[in-house]
Motif scaffolding. Structure first.
Motif, PDB file in Angstrom:
ATOM      1  N   THR A 185       0.747  -1.211   0.045  1.00 37.31           N
ATOM      2  CA  THR A 185      -0.029  -0.154  -0.211  1.00 37.31           C
ATOM      3  C   THR A 185       0.908   1.103  -0.063  1.00 37.31           C
ATOM      4  OG1 THR A 185       0.003   0.223   2.447  1.00 37.31           O
ATOM      5  CG2 THR A 185      -1.908  -1.219   1.354  1.00 37.31           C
TER       6      THR A 185
ATOM      7  N   ARG B  12      -6.114  -7.788   4.893  1.00 31.43           N
ATOM      8  CA  ARG B  12      -6.365  -6.723   3.861  1.00 31.43           C
ATOM      9  C   ARG B  12      -6.970  -5.255   4.424  1.00 31.43           C
ATOM     10  NH1 ARG B  12      -4.095  -4.263  -0.068  1.00 31.43           N
ATOM     11  NH2 ARG B  12      -5.895  -3.276  -1.405  1.00 31.43           N
ATOM     12  N   ARG B  15      -4.706  -3.289   6.705  1.00 32.43           N
ATOM     13  CA  ARG B  15      -3.591  -2.576   6.006  1.00 32.43           C
ATOM     14  C   ARG B  15      -4.232  -1.514   5.386  1.00 32.43           C
ATOM     15  NH1 ARG B  15      -1.704  -6.229   1.732  1.00 32.43           N
ATOM     16  NH2 ARG B  15       0.150  -4.452   1.088  1.00 32.43           N
ATOM     17  N   LYS B  16      -5.451  -1.439   4.851  1.00 32.54           N
ATOM     18  CA  LYS B  16      -6.182  -0.396   4.279  1.00 32.54           C
ATOM     19  C   LYS B  16      -6.430   0.672   5.054  1.00 32.54           C
ATOM     20  CE  LYS B  16      -8.260  -0.888  -0.089  1.00 32.54           C
ATOM     21  NZ  LYS B  16      -9.392  -0.935  -1.025  1.00 32.54           N
ATOM     22  N   ASP B  19      -3.475   2.548   6.034  1.00 36.72           N
ATOM     23  CA  ASP B  19      -3.160   3.134   4.821  1.00 36.72           C
ATOM     24  C   ASP B  19      -3.547   4.729   4.946  1.00 36.72           C
ATOM     25  OD1 ASP B  19      -1.560   3.718   2.684  1.00 36.72           O
ATOM     26  OD2 ASP B  19      -3.409   3.532   1.332  1.00 36.72           O
ATOM     27  N   SER B  20      -4.995   4.589   5.001  1.00 41.61           N
ATOM     28  CA  SER B  20      -5.953   5.780   5.149  1.00 41.61           C
ATOM     29  C   SER B  20      -5.641   6.670   6.384  1.00 41.61           C
ATOM     30  CB  SER B  20      -7.403   5.249   4.831  1.00 41.61           C
ATOM     31  OG  SER B  20      -7.562   4.353   5.042  1.00 41.61           O
TER      32      SER B  20
END
Lengths: 291, 294
Positions: A185, B12, B15-16, B19-20
């Motif tokens: 990411t 997943r 992680r997202k 990330d945000s």
């Protein structure tokens, strides 16, 4: 050909001027500080917290602690914001936004310290005394280490941001693309690749900001309270070394040893700042050469 | 295999989220910086507007000015301009030949040039209050009083590393082919430096001078005990001189609200001058680079 020689001589001596100036500043301060160093021992001057010039007590410890408290507070407040901002500018911000932000940062970097001090008096000091300090059941004028820390933090933001953005921009795009291609990411790319590669540069940027904070005078002395006591909390006033010099240096009182101790304080300040800025400069230069 | 895949499936979203969150932190930091900048400018502007009168910039302090009576800070505006033009001139006179020598007479990585650049870095790091102390010691040695001259010399020392380093950077950028072309036509080193390199680096040099001017204009700690302060216009090098940062500083310490108001107004004037300088820098660096050989 004689003309050429004269020109060469003049420009060579102009070039040597910075070298000589550095030596001159150091030696003159050392010479002026020597009387008090030979009169009292170095440890007493540095670690004693008794500051009563009339009685011949010259302990600089409260001032040194004041400098440290203010600088460290500023650094803790500024470093994360600066690093995050530079990450945003280097990795996320669209080009247009960068074009707007760059002059803003330049302006912030160019504003004189009196303006920052004034801002601190008008906004930060009342905010602390009215809203922030009562939360921690501390009641005071607001002229405090915290106020100085906040003002200083804002002052060193542009220094750290500008260098950090440069350092982050110098990370090769291929590296980041490789990580992206492996399914990382954006956060993982920045954290594990870009920041890892840029870490020494980021540290050097922070160190440079720190050394700027150490020597800042006017803005700090306007909001820090200037009380020569060992500070206990963030809300207590302090009296950093530069403020001591600014308030007392011009009017050489006829107290024996007073001018010498002030010169010693200046020397101390100079040495601390020199070590810091030298280490970070050397580090940055070495990085530049390697890349 | 199966569990690994399951794990990845559950990981997943995490992680997202990270990330945000990271993106949010970076974005809000940038917003915070913008907010702080606006806050500073707004604070100065709003507080200064009521006190900002024409008399502030066309009159010197009258009798009882510091009790709130009529007058302005023309003395400080003119004083600051006198001080920084003299200081920048001195710094420029020392910096320019030095930088020329560094870049034309010395070899690229000679130990000498390394040492000089290193000492410029050292000087850059020295706080201006220490320059003030050094300037005061110089004054004592030369038997000078706090004066325009002493202030000029001290501010020149503060500006020197900034000016030299900035000019050095631009002159170093001049492509060596241009230099070599001049040498091959029989030009001496000096001729090459003055007629070719300086012309090529001109926009950068102007920018460097402006940056140094801005630094000198805003610096208070170095003039605190070297330039003195006066309510009159300074007409000689040996008179004390008023400066804008100190005008703000002194008026702010007054117990009278009218005088404090004027400190805010003086701050607005100083900010305006700094803004002007940084605008001129942007203008120059764009406009002047048209005449460069690329």
């Amino acid at each position: 050909m004689k003309k050429e020689k004269v020109r060469r001589l003049i420009s060579a001596s102009a070039m040597l001027f910075p070298l000589l100036l550095t030596v001159a500043i150091l030696t003159s301060l050392v010479l002026k500080a020597l009387p008090i160093i030979s009169l009292k021992s170095l440890p007493t001057l540095i670690f004693s917290s008794a500051w009563q010039p009339q009685k011949g007590h010259f302990g600089l410890w409260p001032f040194i602690l004041g400098t440290l408290w203010v600088t460290i507070t500023a650094f803790i407040l500024a470093a994360p914001v600066a690093i995050f901002t530079s990450i945003y500018l280097a990795e996320y911000a669209p080009g247009k936004l960068k074009k707007i932000l760059a002059p803003g940062l330049d302006l912030l970097a160019g504003l004189p310290s009196v303006i920052y001090g004034l801002w601190g008096i008008l906004l930060i000091v009342p905010f602390i005394s009215k809203y922030l300090a009562p939360l921690f059941s501390s009641y005071g004028s607001g002229y405090s280490i915290l106020a100085a820390g906040i003002v200083l933090a804002v002052m060193i933001l542009p220094t750290i941001i500008n260098i950090s953005v440069e350092v982050l921009n110098s990370v090769p795009t291929e590296l980041k693309e490789a990580a992206l291609a492996l399914g990382a990411t954006k956060f993982e790319v920045i954290y594990y690749v870009a920041m890892k590669k840029a870490r020494p540069g980021l540290i050097a940027a922070c160190a440079l900001g720190l050394s700027r904070a150490f020597g800042e005078t006017i803005a700090v002395m306007m909001v820090v309270g200037n009380v020569p006591e060992v500070p206990h909390t963030l809300f207590s006033p302090a009296y950093p070394l530069p403020a001591l010099l600014a308030n007392n240096y011009g009017e050489m009182l006829s107290i024996p040893g007073y001018d010498s101790i002030l010169n010693f304080a200046a020397l101390l300040l100079l040495l601390i700042v020199l070590i810091f800025s030298l280490m970070s400069r050397l580090y940055l230069n070495r990085l530049k050469r390697r890349s | 295999m199966d569990t690994a895949w399951e794990k990845a499936k559950f990981k997943r979203p995490k992680r997202k989220i990270i990330d945000s969150l990271f993106r949010l932190a970076a974005f809000s930091s940038a917003v915070l910086v913008v907010v702080i900048l606006t806050l500073i400018l707004m604070t100065i502007l709003i507080r200064s507007l009521p006190a900002l009168k024409l008399s502030m910039i066309i009159r010197t302090p009258g009798t009882g000015y510091y009790l709130g009576h009529e007058g302005g800070i023309l003395n400080a505006i003119v004083g600051s301009l006198e001080l920084i033009s003299g200081a920048t001139l001195i710094a420029f006179i020392i910096a320019l030949p030095g930088v020329i020598y560094l870049n034309t007479y010395l070899k690229k990585n000679s130990p000498f040039s390394e040492a000089v650049r290193f000492s410029l870095d050292v000087l850059w790091g020295i706080p201006s209050i220490v320059y003030g102390v050094f300037g005061f010691l110089l004054m004592l040695a030369w038997h000078l009083r706090a004066s325009l001259l002493a202030g000029m010399v001290t501010v020149a020392l503060v500006e020197l590393p900034i000016l030299s380093r900035a000019m050095d950077e631009t002159i170093r950028m001049v492509p060596s082919e241009i230099k070599e072309a001049a040498y091959s036509l029989g030009a001496s080193r000096w001729q090459t430096a003055i007629r070719v390199i300086l012309r090529q680096a001109f926009p950068g040099i102007i920018t460097a001078v402006l940056i140094a001017l801005g630094r000198g204009l805003g610096d208070a700690a170095s003039v605190l005990f070297t330039a003195g302060y006066t309510d009159r216009l300074t007409t000689s090098l040996f008179q004390p001189v008023a400066t804008l940062p100190l005008a703000i500083f002194f008026q702010l310490n007054s117990p009278y609200p009218e005088v404090q108001q004027r400190a805010y107004a003086s701050a607005a004037i100083l900010t305006f001058l700094i803004l002007l300088i940084s605008l001129v820098i942007r203008f120059f660096s764009r406009k002047l680079s048209r005449h460069k050989i690329k």
